[in-house]
Design a protein around this motif. Structure first.
Motif, PDB file in Angstrom:
ATOM      1  N   SER A   1      14.725 -27.467  16.120  1.00  0.00           N
ATOM      2  CA  SER A   1      13.855 -26.570  16.885  1.00  0.00           C
ATOM      3  C   SER A   1      12.393 -26.634  16.457  1.00  0.00           C
ATOM      4  O   SER A   1      11.533 -26.035  17.099  1.00  0.00           O
ATOM      5  N   ALA A   2      12.089 -27.352  15.382  1.00  0.00           N
ATOM      6  CA  ALA A   2      10.710 -27.452  14.905  1.00  0.00           C
ATOM      7  C   ALA A   2       9.937 -28.475  15.734  1.00  0.00           C
ATOM      8  O   ALA A   2      10.514 -29.423  16.271  1.00  0.00           O
ATOM      9  N   ASN A   3       8.633 -28.260  15.847  1.00  0.00           N
ATOM     10  CA  ASN A   3       7.781 -29.277  16.469  1.00  0.00           C
ATOM     11  C   ASN A   3       6.444 -29.312  15.749  1.00  0.00           C
ATOM     12  O   ASN A   3       6.046 -28.352  15.080  1.00  0.00           O
ATOM     13  N   ILE A   4       5.744 -30.408  15.877  1.00  0.00           N
ATOM     14  CA  ILE A   4       4.524 -30.640  15.101  1.00  0.00           C
ATOM     15  C   ILE A   4       3.466 -29.587  15.404  1.00  0.00           C
ATOM     16  O   ILE A   4       2.788 -29.093  14.491  1.00  0.00           O
ATOM     17  N   GLN A   5       3.297 -29.240  16.683  1.00  0.00           N
ATOM     18  CA  GLN A   5       2.274 -28.262  17.043  1.00  0.00           C
ATOM     19  C   GLN A   5       2.529 -26.919  16.357  1.00  0.00           C
ATOM     20  O   GLN A   5       1.610 -26.298  15.809  1.00  0.00           O
ATOM     21  N   MET A   6       3.779 -26.468  16.359  1.00  0.00           N
ATOM     22  CA  MET A   6       4.090 -25.174  15.748  1.00  0.00           C
ATOM     23  C   MET A   6       3.950 -25.220  14.236  1.00  0.00           C
ATOM     24  O   MET A   6       3.525 -24.239  13.617  1.00  0.00           O
ATOM     25  N   ILE A   7       4.322 -26.334  13.608  1.00  0.00           N
ATOM     26  CA  ILE A   7       4.137 -26.457  12.155  1.00  0.00           C
ATOM     27  C   ILE A   7       2.665 -26.335  11.811  1.00  0.00           C
ATOM     28  O   ILE A   7       2.268 -25.593  10.901  1.00  0.00           O
ATOM     29  N   SER A   8       1.823 -27.054  12.547  1.00  0.00           N
ATOM     30  CA  SER A   8       0.384 -27.021  12.302  1.00  0.00           C
ATOM     31  C   SER A   8      -0.181 -25.620  12.538  1.00  0.00           C
ATOM     32  O   SER A   8      -0.961 -25.103  11.724  1.00  0.00           O
ATOM     33  N   SER A   9       0.222 -25.002  13.632  1.00  0.00           N
ATOM     34  CA  SER A   9      -0.295 -23.673  13.964  1.00  0.00           C
ATOM     35  C   SER A   9       0.178 -22.619  12.971  1.00  0.00           C
ATOM     36  O   SER A   9      -0.595 -21.765  12.526  1.00  0.00           O
ATOM     37  N   MET A  10       1.468 -22.669  12.613  1.00  0.00           N
ATOM     38  CA  MET A  10       1.999 -21.673  11.686  1.00  0.00           C
ATOM     39  C   MET A  10       1.417 -21.845  10.286  1.00  0.00           C
ATOM     40  O   MET A  10       1.254 -20.868   9.543  1.00  0.00           O
ATOM     41  N   ASN A  11       1.068 -23.073   9.921  1.00  0.00           N
ATOM     42  CA  ASN A  11       0.411 -23.315   8.650  1.00  0.00           C
ATOM     43  C   ASN A  11      -0.874 -22.491   8.542  1.00  0.00           C
ATOM     44  O   ASN A  11      -1.139 -21.848   7.520  1.00  0.00           O
ATOM     45  N   MET A  12      -1.653 -22.466   9.596  1.00  0.00           N
ATOM     46  CA  MET A  12      -2.906 -21.718   9.590  1.00  0.00           C
ATOM     47  C   MET A  12      -2.668 -20.216   9.741  1.00  0.00           C
ATOM     48  O   MET A  12      -3.327 -19.395   9.090  1.00  0.00           O
ATOM     49  N   LEU A  13      -1.715 -19.841  10.604  1.00  0.00           N
ATOM     50  CA  LEU A  13      -1.425 -18.420  10.791  1.00  0.00           C
ATOM     51  C   LEU A  13      -0.929 -17.790   9.499  1.00  0.00           C
ATOM     52  O   LEU A  13      -1.371 -16.693   9.115  1.00  0.00           O
ATOM     53  N   LEU A  14      -0.010 -18.469   8.810  1.00  0.00           N
ATOM     54  CA  LEU A  14       0.499 -17.913   7.564  1.00  0.00           C
ATOM     55  C   LEU A  14      -0.607 -17.805   6.515  1.00  0.00           C
ATOM     56  O   LEU A  14      -0.625 -16.860   5.726  1.00  0.00           O
ATOM     57  N   GLY A  15      -1.527 -18.770   6.509  1.00  0.00           N
ATOM     58  CA  GLY A  15      -2.669 -18.665   5.604  1.00  0.00           C
ATOM     59  C   GLY A  15      -3.432 -17.374   5.846  1.00  0.00           C
ATOM     60  O   GLY A  15      -3.836 -16.668   4.907  1.00  0.00           O
ATOM     61  N   GLU A  16      -3.624 -17.040   7.117  1.00  0.00           N
ATOM     62  CA  GLU A  16      -4.326 -15.800   7.465  1.00  0.00           C
ATOM     63  C   GLU A  16      -3.509 -14.569   7.077  1.00  0.00           C
ATOM     64  O   GLU A  16      -4.057 -13.594   6.533  1.00  0.00           O
ATOM     65  N   LEU A  17      -2.201 -14.611   7.331  1.00  0.00           N
ATOM     66  CA  LEU A  17      -1.350 -13.475   6.968  1.00  0.00           C
ATOM     67  C   LEU A  17      -1.280 -13.283   5.454  1.00  0.00           C
ATOM     68  O   LEU A  17      -1.289 -12.150   4.950  1.00  0.00           O
ATOM     69  N   PHE A  18      -1.209 -14.391   4.713  1.00  0.00           N
ATOM     70  CA  PHE A  18      -1.214 -14.292   3.253  1.00  0.00           C
ATOM     71  C   PHE A  18      -2.534 -13.696   2.764  1.00  0.00           C
ATOM     72  O   PHE A  18      -2.551 -12.870   1.843  1.00  0.00           O
ATOM     73  N   ALA A  19      -3.634 -14.125   3.368  1.00  0.00           N
ATOM     74  CA  ALA A  19      -4.947 -13.589   2.991  1.00  0.00           C
ATOM     75  C   ALA A  19      -5.016 -12.092   3.250  1.00  0.00           C
ATOM     76  O   ALA A  19      -5.492 -11.313   2.400  1.00  0.00           O
ATOM     77  N   ASN A  20      -4.555 -11.665   4.414  1.00  0.00           N
ATOM     78  CA  ASN A  20      -4.572 -10.243   4.747  1.00  0.00           C
ATOM     79  C   ASN A  20      -3.715  -9.436   3.776  1.00  0.00           C
ATOM     80  O   ASN A  20      -4.091  -8.323   3.364  1.00  0.00           O
ATOM     81  N   ALA A  21      -2.561  -9.989   3.405  1.00  0.00           N
ATOM     82  CA  ALA A  21      -1.678  -9.304   2.458  1.00  0.00           C
ATOM     83  C   ALA A  21      -2.345  -9.172   1.094  1.00  0.00           C
ATOM     84  O   ALA A  21      -2.258  -8.121   0.436  1.00  0.00           O
ATOM     85  N   ALA A  22      -3.011 -10.241   0.655  1.00  0.00           N
ATOM     86  CA  ALA A  22      -3.708 -10.201  -0.633  1.00  0.00           C
ATOM     87  C   ALA A  22      -4.819  -9.152  -0.619  1.00  0.00           C
ATOM     88  O   ALA A  22      -4.973  -8.371  -1.573  1.00  0.00           O
ATOM     89  N   LEU A  23      -5.582  -9.119   0.462  1.00  0.00           N
ATOM     90  CA  LEU A  23      -6.685  -8.149   0.557  1.00  0.00           C
ATOM     91  C   LEU A  23      -6.159  -6.717   0.559  1.00  0.00           C
ATOM     92  O   LEU A  23      -6.786  -5.814  -0.017  1.00  0.00           O
ATOM     93  N   LYS A  24      -5.026  -6.492   1.195  1.00  0.00           N
ATOM     94  CA  LYS A  24      -4.438  -5.154   1.209  1.00  0.00           C
ATOM     95  C   LYS A  24      -4.064  -4.708  -0.192  1.00  0.00           C
ATOM     96  O   LYS A  24      -4.354  -3.567  -0.606  1.00  0.00           O
ATOM     97  N   VAL A  25      -3.420  -5.595  -0.946  1.00  0.00           N
ATOM     98  CA  VAL A  25      -2.989  -5.242  -2.296  1.00  0.00           C
ATOM     99  C   VAL A  25      -4.189  -5.027  -3.208  1.00  0.00           C
ATOM    100  O   VAL A  25      -4.202  -4.098  -4.029  1.00  0.00           O
ATOM    101  N   ILE A  26      -5.215  -5.851  -3.072  1.00  0.00           N
ATOM    102  CA  ILE A  26      -6.432  -5.676  -3.875  1.00  0.00           C
ATOM    103  C   ILE A  26      -7.053  -4.316  -3.593  1.00  0.00           C
ATOM    104  O   ILE A  26      -7.435  -3.570  -4.513  1.00  0.00           O
ATOM    105  N   GLN A  27      -7.153  -3.967  -2.319  1.00  0.00           N
ATOM    106  CA  GLN A  27      -7.736  -2.677  -1.940  1.00  0.00           C
ATOM    107  C   GLN A  27      -6.875  -1.517  -2.446  1.00  0.00           C
ATOM    108  O   GLN A  27      -7.390  -0.544  -3.005  1.00  0.00           O
ATOM    109  N   ASP A  28      -5.559  -1.628  -2.256  1.00  0.00           N
ATOM    110  CA  ASP A  28      -4.661  -0.552  -2.688  1.00  0.00           C
ATOM    111  C   ASP A  28      -4.676  -0.367  -4.199  1.00  0.00           C
ATOM    112  O   ASP A  28      -4.432   0.734  -4.708  1.00  0.00           O
TER     113      ASP A  28
END
Length: 401
Positions: A64-91
């Motif tokens: 079910s994997a495809n190259i476009q989704m791997i590439s896109s999710m790579n960047m999306l997860l980077g953003e989600l990880f960043a947001n999670a880190a910023l939340k914990v730093i603030q908290d």
């Protein structure tokens, strides 16, 4: 923040095979006379949105994997990880400028430690996504990640990586211990009594929560993502005949070093087990009781292999599985009475925060230009410095690299 001061603040990020959320640990790292100490300042586990979790699961299945989704999710997860880190730093109430670095394991979507043939070449591979450049850009903080490939380049399996930190942080004179993490996959680190680094043994023992979670979702028709308090399994009985069939899986007799993941014990495997249970007319409660027992049996069998040779007197359990009383009771019942079963909290470490803390330590050692793999655990031919870096906007102020 200068890494050559007495201490620094760092953020470790872990997203494991169970996909239950982004674990973020903000730690204070101190070093004195070659001894490193990690103190947890704040921890949070930020759940994935259901739609994101489903997309990640698709990427873990080659069909079910495809190259476009791997590439896109790579960047999306980077953003989600960043947001999670910023939340914990603030908290945590700590200024972003005071965080020396972020260290992210990434999300494994494929792990292939055994060689395959490609056009006449033999290759091993692993792929973690959640781009560190995105994390560094969104947070402004230097970010370390992509640890596993360097160990594999040196002939290792790229896993397990936690044993390096286990030895550095938890080895104690006169006591042999086993440190177990029960996440989606179960893994353990054997720290022999008065042992040297070369005597440490570590590997994945088999499934942890992954199959249990799948059965919990099927039984509750999606209302529960996991077996809360082990209640579903506690209502059933182990089907010993079916369990004996499950124990015939070849991975259990494979000698370490070895590692595994969703490629073997993922949704396709769990679906196959569910279908087997249907064919055997096993009731729902007995199904989840049996797969819970499977985790307990395969884990304790491996622990018992090392009790005598490594003088093991205690076993520490971390990860989500440590919160499942039915699983914990099954593990305890199978261990010898003279091996004390304990939780990581007994030595001041939150069970659910441990792996995120470990990756903060691996990032710290990388930035200090120190080897941070364990060849005795991964099978690598030599020590290497694992990791890659994306410099933050204030990187010029960090003067110890």
């Amino acid at each position: 923040m200068h890494l050559n001061r007495d201490f620094c603040y760092a953020v470790g990020i872990m997203s494991g095979t169970s996909l239950d959320g982004i674990d973020v640990a903000l730690v204070k790292i101190s070093e004195s006379n070659g001894s490193i100490q990690l103190d947890l300042e704040h921890f949070d586990s930020i759940p994935y949105e259901r739609a994101v979790e489903q997309e990640i699961l698709k990427l873990c299945q080659p069909s079910s994997a495809n190259i476009q989704m791997i590439s896109s999710m790579n960047m999306l997860l980077g953003e989600l990880f960043a947001n999670a880190a910023l939340k914990v730093i603030q908290d945590a109430g700590i200024q972003r400028k005071d965080i020396a670095f972020i260290s992210s394991h990434g999300q494994t979507i494929f792990h292939q430690p055994d060689e395959i043939d490609i056009a006449g070449y033999t290759v091993t591979s692993t792929l973690q996504i959640g781009d560190i450049s995105m994390i560094a850009e969104k947070t402004g903080i230097t970010t370390v990640g992509d640890f596993r490939p360097r160990d594999m380049a040196a002939g290792g399996q790229g896993a397990p990586l936690v044993p390096y930190a286990d030895f550095l942080l938890f080895q104690r004179e006169g006591i042999g211990s086993v440190l177990v993490n029960i996440g989606g996959i179960s893994n353990m680190t054997v720290l022999p009594k008065n042992g040297e680094a070369s005597r440490v043994i570590a590997y994945d023992t088999g499934p942890g929560n992954m199959i249990i979670d799948y059965f919990a979702k099927r039984i509750t028709q999606g209302k529960q993502a996991y077996d809360q308090d082990g209640a579903l399994a506690a209502a059933g009985n182990v089907n010993q005949g079916w369990l004996n069939e499950l124990l015939q899986e070849p991975y259990y007799t494979k000698k370490p070093p070895k590692s595994t993941g969703r490629e073997l014990f993922g949704e396709a495997y769990a679906t196959n087990l569910w279908n087997q249970a249907e064919e055997h007319s096993i009731n729902l409660a007995d199904r989840i009781a049996t797969v819970t027992e499977l985790t307990a049996v395969t884990l304790t069998k491996e622990i018992k292999r090392h009790i005598t040779s490594s003088s093991i007197s205690e076993a520490f359990i971390s990860g989500g599985g440590s919160y499942n009383p039915t699983l914990m009771n099954a593990i305890k019942a199978k261990l010898p009475k003279d091996v004390q079963l304990r939780k990581m909290e007994d030595i001041g470490i939150r069970a659910d925060a441990k792996e995120a803390m470990v990756f903060a330590l691996l990032g710290y050692q990388f930035l200090k230009k120190r080897p941070n793999n364990f060849p005795s655990a991964t099978g690598a031919t030599h020590e290497v410095i694992m990791g890659k870096v994306a410099w933050g906007r204030a990187a010029k102020e960090v003067n110890s690299f």
